[in-house]
Design a protein around this motif. Structure first.
Motif, short mmCIF file in Angstrom:
data_model
loop_
_atom_site.label_atom_id
_atom_site.label_comp_id
_atom_site.label_asym_id
_atom_site.label_seq_id
_atom_site.Cartn_x
_atom_site.Cartn_y
_atom_site.Cartn_z
N SER A 195 53.45 -11.13 4.64
CA SER A 195 54.44 -11.97 5.31
C SER A 195 55.33 -11.08 6.14
N VAL A 196 55.98 -11.65 7.15
CA VAL A 196 57.03 -10.90 7.82
C VAL A 196 58.11 -10.54 6.81
N LEU A 197 58.17 -11.31 5.70
CA LEU A 197 59.13 -11.00 4.64
C LEU A 197 58.67 -9.86 3.75
N GLY A 198 57.54 -9.26 4.06
CA GLY A 198 57.16 -7.99 3.48
C GLY A 198 57.70 -6.83 4.30
N LEU A 199 58.35 -7.15 5.41
CA LEU A 199 58.92 -6.15 6.31
C LEU A 199 60.43 -6.32 6.47
N VAL A 200 60.91 -7.53 6.22
CA VAL A 200 62.31 -7.88 6.45
C VAL A 200 62.84 -8.64 5.24
N GLY A 201 63.93 -8.18 4.66
CA GLY A 201 64.53 -8.88 3.53
C GLY A 201 65.48 -9.97 3.98
N VAL A 202 65.45 -11.12 3.28
CA VAL A 202 66.37 -12.21 3.62
C VAL A 202 67.01 -12.76 2.35
N PRO A 203 68.22 -13.28 2.44
CA PRO A 203 68.87 -13.84 1.26
C PRO A 203 68.14 -15.09 0.78
N THR A 204 68.15 -15.30 -0.51
CA THR A 204 67.55 -16.42 -1.24
C THR A 204 66.03 -16.33 -1.36
N LEU A 205 65.44 -15.26 -0.86
CA LEU A 205 64.00 -15.05 -1.02
C LEU A 205 63.71 -13.62 -1.47
N GLY A 206 64.66 -13.02 -2.14
CA GLY A 206 64.54 -11.61 -2.51
C GLY A 206 63.35 -11.29 -3.39
N LEU A 207 63.00 -12.18 -4.30
CA LEU A 207 61.88 -11.89 -5.20
C LEU A 207 60.54 -12.13 -4.52
N TYR A 208 60.50 -13.09 -3.62
CA TYR A 208 59.32 -13.22 -2.76
C TYR A 208 59.20 -11.98 -1.88
N ASN A 209 60.33 -11.55 -1.30
CA ASN A 209 60.35 -10.28 -0.55
C ASN A 209 59.74 -9.16 -1.37
N ALA A 210 60.17 -9.04 -2.62
CA ALA A 210 59.70 -7.96 -3.48
C ALA A 210 58.19 -8.00 -3.62
N SER A 211 57.64 -9.20 -3.79
CA SER A 211 56.19 -9.32 -3.96
C SER A 211 55.45 -8.92 -2.70
N LYS A 212 55.98 -9.28 -1.54
CA LYS A 212 55.28 -8.96 -0.30
C LYS A 212 55.51 -7.51 0.14
N TYR A 213 56.67 -6.95 -0.18
CA TYR A 213 56.85 -5.51 0.05
C TYR A 213 55.83 -4.73 -0.78
N ALA A 214 55.57 -5.20 -2.00
CA ALA A 214 54.57 -4.55 -2.84
C ALA A 214 53.18 -4.65 -2.22
N VAL A 215 52.85 -5.81 -1.68
CA VAL A 215 51.55 -6.00 -1.02
C VAL A 215 51.41 -5.05 0.16
N GLU A 216 52.48 -4.84 0.88
CA GLU A 216 52.45 -3.90 2.02
C GLU A 216 52.12 -2.49 1.54
N GLY A 217 52.82 -2.02 0.52
CA GLY A 217 52.58 -0.66 0.03
C GLY A 217 51.19 -0.48 -0.55
N ILE A 218 50.75 -1.46 -1.33
CA ILE A 218 49.41 -1.41 -1.91
C ILE A 218 48.36 -1.33 -0.81
N SER A 219 48.52 -2.15 0.21
CA SER A 219 47.52 -2.23 1.27
C SER A 219 47.47 -0.96 2.12
N GLU A 220 48.64 -0.38 2.39
CA GLU A 220 48.66 0.84 3.19
C GLU A 220 47.95 1.98 2.45
N ALA A 221 48.20 2.09 1.15
CA ALA A 221 47.52 3.11 0.36
C ALA A 221 46.02 2.81 0.26
N ALA A 230 44.08 1.24 2.30
CA ALA A 230 43.36 1.50 3.55
C ALA A 230 42.90 2.95 3.64
N LYS A 231 43.74 3.87 3.19
CA LYS A 231 43.38 5.29 3.22
C LYS A 231 42.35 5.63 2.15
N GLU A 232 42.41 4.94 1.02
CA GLU A 232 41.49 5.21 -0.09
C GLU A 232 40.07 4.77 0.21
#
Length: 272
Positions: free
Chosen positions: A135-161, A163-165
């Motif tokens: 989600s764009v919310l994996g790149l940008v944090g917004v109020p009232t969706l912080g825990l959804y943000n957390a899940s998508k930020y995690a997806v971003e980090g997992i995916s970047e690693a 891709a290299k693996e």
């Protein structure tokens, strides 16, 4: 040549739209949902080109079994689209322990289990494309969706690693990062925390920003996803929707400004 596409969360929203688009052009689709009856329409329309499977992505062994059934049925799996997920709406303080755990269980762990299940198949093939719906919310944090943000930020980090693996195995990884769309994500699929009046003003301010033109049209997305799947060199990051660009650029410009303003202090803290 037609592809075999495995899509989680294919009963509604992006998952259903994209499954239909693949099937219309002649691809074969493994469509999964928690409720198998919700896939009946796809089966009626496309017959044996769609394999419906009941799947709860939070159950690791169920994901492994579903991948094995799909691989045996169609002989290969070219693309995995990790689309299953939902939004938890509410300030962080409002969320219960169970709500937090379930948000991360579905959006993060469910995705990890599916990746672990598909990799042996794709490594044996020497090819494959894993598409993780972030989600764009994996790149940008917004109020009232912080825990959804957390899940998508995690997806971003997992995916970047990831891709290299897996690059050396001939496997591509793409993060699809949609801005807001008029799907069930913020409606029937969403979970809302129990309100605390202390956050009424924050919620009102957030809702006021959600003007009608803020939301994209889901029906406009399949063409872009088909192009992504067909690309010989797909991108790692793929923003979906025109609202995402200016929003992400503004946030990242501010991050650079913050980092640069404190650069001397940061570098001095290195100690060497």
């Amino acid at each position: 040549m037609s592809k075999v596409i495995f899509i989680t969360g294919a009963s509604r929203g992006f998952g259903k739209l994209w499954a239909e688009a693949f099937l219309r052009r002649g691809d074969r689709v493994v469509a999964t949902a928690r409720n198998l009856a919700q896939l009946d329409e796809l089966v009626q329309l496309y017959g044996d080109r769609v394999l419906p499977l009941q799947l709860d992505v939070t159950i690791r062994d169920a994901g492994i079994a579903a991948i094995q059934v799909a691989q045996q049925h169609f002989g290969r799996i070219d693309v995995l689209i990790n689309n299953a997920g939902y939004g938890l709406f509410g300030p962080i303080e409002e969320a219960t322990e169970q709500e937090v755990r379930e948000q991360l269980e579905v959006n993060v762990l469910g995705l990890v289990w599916m990746i672990q299940a598909i990799l042996p198949v794709m490594r044996a093939q020497g090819s494959g494309h894993i598409i993780n719906v972030s989600s764009v919310l994996g790149l940008v944090g917004v109020p009232t969706l912080g825990l959804y943000n957390a899940s998508k930020y995690a997806v971003e980090g997992i995916s970047e690693a990831l891709a290299k693996e897996v690059k050396a195995f001939g496997i591509n990884v793409t993060l699809v990062e949609p801005n807001a769309y008029a799907t069930d994500w913020s409606g029937a699929s969403a979970i809302h925390t129990t309100a605390m009046p202390q956050y009424d003003a924050v919620k009102a301010s957030f809702r006021a920003a959600l003007t009608e033109d803020f939301f994209g049209d889901p029906a406009a997305t399949p063409t872009a996803v088909l192009q992504l799947v067909d690309a010989s060199q797909p991108p790692l990051h793929f923003l979906l929707g025109k609202k995402a660009y200016a929003w992400v650029k503004g946030v990242y410009d501010q991050r650079w400004a913050d980092w640069n303003a404190w650069r001397a202090v940061s570098e001095a803290a290195h100690g060497k």
